[in-house]
Design an enzyme around this catalytic site. Structure first.
Site, short mmCIF file in Angstrom:
data_model
loop_
_atom_site.label_atom_id
_atom_site.label_comp_id
_atom_site.label_asym_id
_atom_site.label_seq_id
_atom_site.Cartn_x
_atom_site.Cartn_y
_atom_site.Cartn_z
N ASP A 78 -2.86 -0.34 6.22
CA ASP A 78 -3.72 -0.70 5.09
C ASP A 78 -3.20 -1.96 4.39
OD1 ASP A 78 -5.07 1.56 5.77
OD2 ASP A 78 -4.85 2.58 3.86
N HIS A 98 -5.75 4.41 6.61
CA HIS A 98 -5.13 5.37 5.69
C HIS A 98 -3.66 5.61 6.01
CE1 HIS A 98 -8.82 6.21 3.55
NE2 HIS A 98 -9.44 6.49 4.69
N GLU A 149 0.91 5.60 0.36
CA GLU A 149 0.25 6.88 0.60
C GLU A 149 0.97 7.90 -0.28
OE1 GLU A 149 -2.46 7.14 2.24
OE2 GLU A 149 -2.39 5.09 3.04
N ASP A 206 0.86 -1.19 0.00
CA ASP A 206 0.00 0.00 0.00
C ASP A 206 0.90 1.24 0.00
OD1 ASP A 206 -2.89 1.06 0.37
OD2 ASP A 206 -1.68 2.22 1.80
#
Length: 581
Positions: free
Chosen positions: A168, A163, A24, A22
């Site tokens: 995540d 998040h 960000e 994942d």
């Protein structure tokens, strides 16, 4: 084990190593946004093997809404390493694993953009998207949407998304395990099955995927057969197993193939020595069985010829066969339209009569409009005798077909010039298409005729494994094919092939003892520089001033567009000057 290495997609889901990732980011598109955090978990058989997590300095301000969403601030990222320092370790962590992400195209897009920006090759791992997997495995009644939080709640995962990259990724691991548990009911047991399952493979493809099992990984022909053993479709490949398996993947989207796969109950493989033999066998099987799902098999026997009739004042006649070979023929043509286009080119080039009735040297008949227009010398009214007619119209055509088409080409180019000079551009374009049709069939026929004359030709080409691909061709037909072993002189194999080769008598007239398509496949194999001619029973030659020297003109004529032409442009477009004497 060898089978698994040969086909990575055959590895079971239990034995597959996943890296669940994942990212960000600062938002936006991959080419403009930056990565702010990376989280990845490596798992296999439900066991966690490793974790990779780090903040990343994106080198650009973080939008306020991203800070609110993730809790990541500018101050947190200032001491973090830039992505170019993170990539080597991350790519090593990803090696030899299946990359898993929720909405994978987004994460993969950012990673590929970062690799391209900083000069790292993208390893192109197999990618499994849990969002796409959920769309196929779960119904709307079960989950209202496929967001990661919704799926985590549905599967009651111990870890929930927040998040943040690592949290995540861990939640995605739990969702992945929940989805894998659902895949068994769909017959999905391998990583290849799972990836294809996300691509909306049809039920028939999934149900009949077993038909590809056990097929050889060698060149040859494959035949899809129906329950009553009828051939449904015939194809060829350098790797039968891989090609047949592709019919059961999302890459196969042809509606007709989906219908065929529904009716197929087994696949038969015919192994061949090399690609040429496979291509020839495919053509023969299609011609013999007319499989309903091969487009070209509807009427493979309907080849047409233009025949110069044997009478005092010859004309062109469209025929389906050349009989005993007597006379002058032009062809073969794949359709009546192609034959008519070439015939129109002949009529534009020489004043050959176009009427269809038989003319007598004793009795006159009334002339047609073409005679009044000067397009026909009116042999019907005896305005010209048979000898003059032959010299004016018949012999130039015979010469063009059998040797040199220069006179016909010059006449057609002159006609194009005249039409363009008179600003009759559409008519000039029509004549140009007729010129292309006439050159195309003349070139084709001269090439086929040259091959058909040779009683036996033996040729060899280096095989990938180090031996030699061998072919024995008799009168334009592939009579035998084989491969000699590496580090062994091919002469012994050649003699065995010649002794066992099919007996092929000479054909009538200019026709090879095979379909024109088969002989053209053989020519395309023989003509490249890497093919060596081992022996020939006689010389292999085309006319020295034959249609082959007009190849460039033919290419230009076929590529020319139908846009308006102005006077003076025709010579430049067709580049005709090198063809003039």
């Amino acid at each position: 084990m060898d089978a698994l290495l040969a086909d990575p997609g055959a590895v079971s889901l239990r034995d597959t190593t996943f890296v669940v990732l994942d990212l960000e980011t600062t938002g936006g598109a991959p080419d403009g946004g930056g990565i702010t955090e990376v989280g990845a978990v490596k798992v296999r058989a439900g066991e966690e093997l490793g974790v990779f997590a780090t903040l990343v300095n994106p080198g650009q301000p973080i939008p306020p809404f991203v800070t609110v969403l993730t809790g990541i601030t500018q101050a947190m990222l200032l001491p973090a390493p830039p992505i170019e320092q993170v990539l080597p370790s991350l790519l090593e962590f990803l090696s030899d694993a299946v990359l898993v992400a929720h909405n994978a195209p987004y994460d993969v897009g950012f990673l590929k953009a970062a690799c391209a920006r900083h000069g790292y090759p993208w390893p192109a791992p197999r990618v499994l998207d849990t969002a796409a997997l959920a769309r196929r495995a779960l119904t709307r009644d079960e989950v209202p949407n496929r967001k990661l939080g919704t799926l985590a709640a549905y599967f009651r995962t111990p870890r929930q998304p927040t998040h943040r990259a690592l949290a995540d990724a861990q939640a995605t691991v739990d969702v992945l395990h929940g989805l894998i548990a659902r895949l068994g009911g769909h017959g999905v047991t391998t990583i290849g099955d799972a990836i294809e399952f996300t691509r909306a493979v049809s039920a028939a493809q999934r149900r009949n995927r077993h038909l590809a099992d056990g097929l050889p990984r060698s060149p040859g022909v494959y035949i899809f057969r129906a329950a009553d053993d009828r051939p449904l479709y015939v194809g060829t490949s350098g790797d039968i197993a891989t090609r047949v398996r592709s019919y059961f993947t999302a890459a196969e989207r042809r509606a007709r193939m989906s219908e065929m796969l529904t009716a197929a109950v087994r696949v038969e493989a015919v192994e061949c020595a090399h690609r040429l033999e496979a291509e020839v066998r495919e053509l023969r099987l299609i011609a013999a069985h007319a499989p309903p799902y091969n487009r070209r098999s509807k009427h493979p026997e309907r080849m047409l010829w233009l025949r110069l009739t044997d009478e005092a004042f010859p004309r062109l006649s469209t025929v389906r066969s050349i009989g005993d070979g007597d006379g002058t023929y032009l062809g073969p043509f794949p359709s009546r339209r192609a034959a008519e286009l070439a015939a129109a080119g002949v009529y534009d080039a020489v004043p050959l009569r176009q009427c269809t009735h038989r003319l007598s040297t004793r009795t006159r008949t009334s002339s047609c409009a073409l005679a009044e227009l000067g397009r026909c010398p009116a042999p019907c009214e005896h305005r010209i005798d048979p000898v003059e007619y032959a010299g004016l119209a018949v012999e130039p055509l015979r010469t063009a077909i059998e040797a040199d088409p220069q006179a016909l080409v010059d006449n057609l180019l002159a006609r194009i010039d005249a039409l363009a000079a008179g600003q009759r551009y559409e008519e000039a374009a029509v004549v140009r298409s007729r010129l292309a049709a006439l050159l195309r069939v003349t070139l084709r026929m001269q090439r086929l005729t040259a091959l058909a004359r040779i009683a036996e030709l033996v040729a060899a080409r280096r095989a990938d494994h180090g031996g030699w691909e061998l072919a024995v061709v008799r009168h334009g037909r592939l009579a035998a094919a084989g491969v000699s072993p590496p580090r062994q002189h091919p002469r012994a194999t050649i003699e065995v092939l010649r002794a066992a080769a099919e007996t092929v008598p000479a054909g009538p007239g200019p026709v090879p003892r095979a379909s024109a398509e088969e002989s053209e496949r053989i020519l395309s194999w023989l003509e490249p520089a890497q093919t060596r001619l081992v022996s020939l029973s006689e010389g292999w030659a085309s006319p020295v001033r034959g249609a082959g020297r007009f190849h460039n003109l033919l290419v230009k004529a076929e590529q020319a567009t139908r846009v308006p032409m102005v006077a003076g442009e025709v010579d430049q477009r067709l580049n005709r000057s090198p063809t003039r004497k």
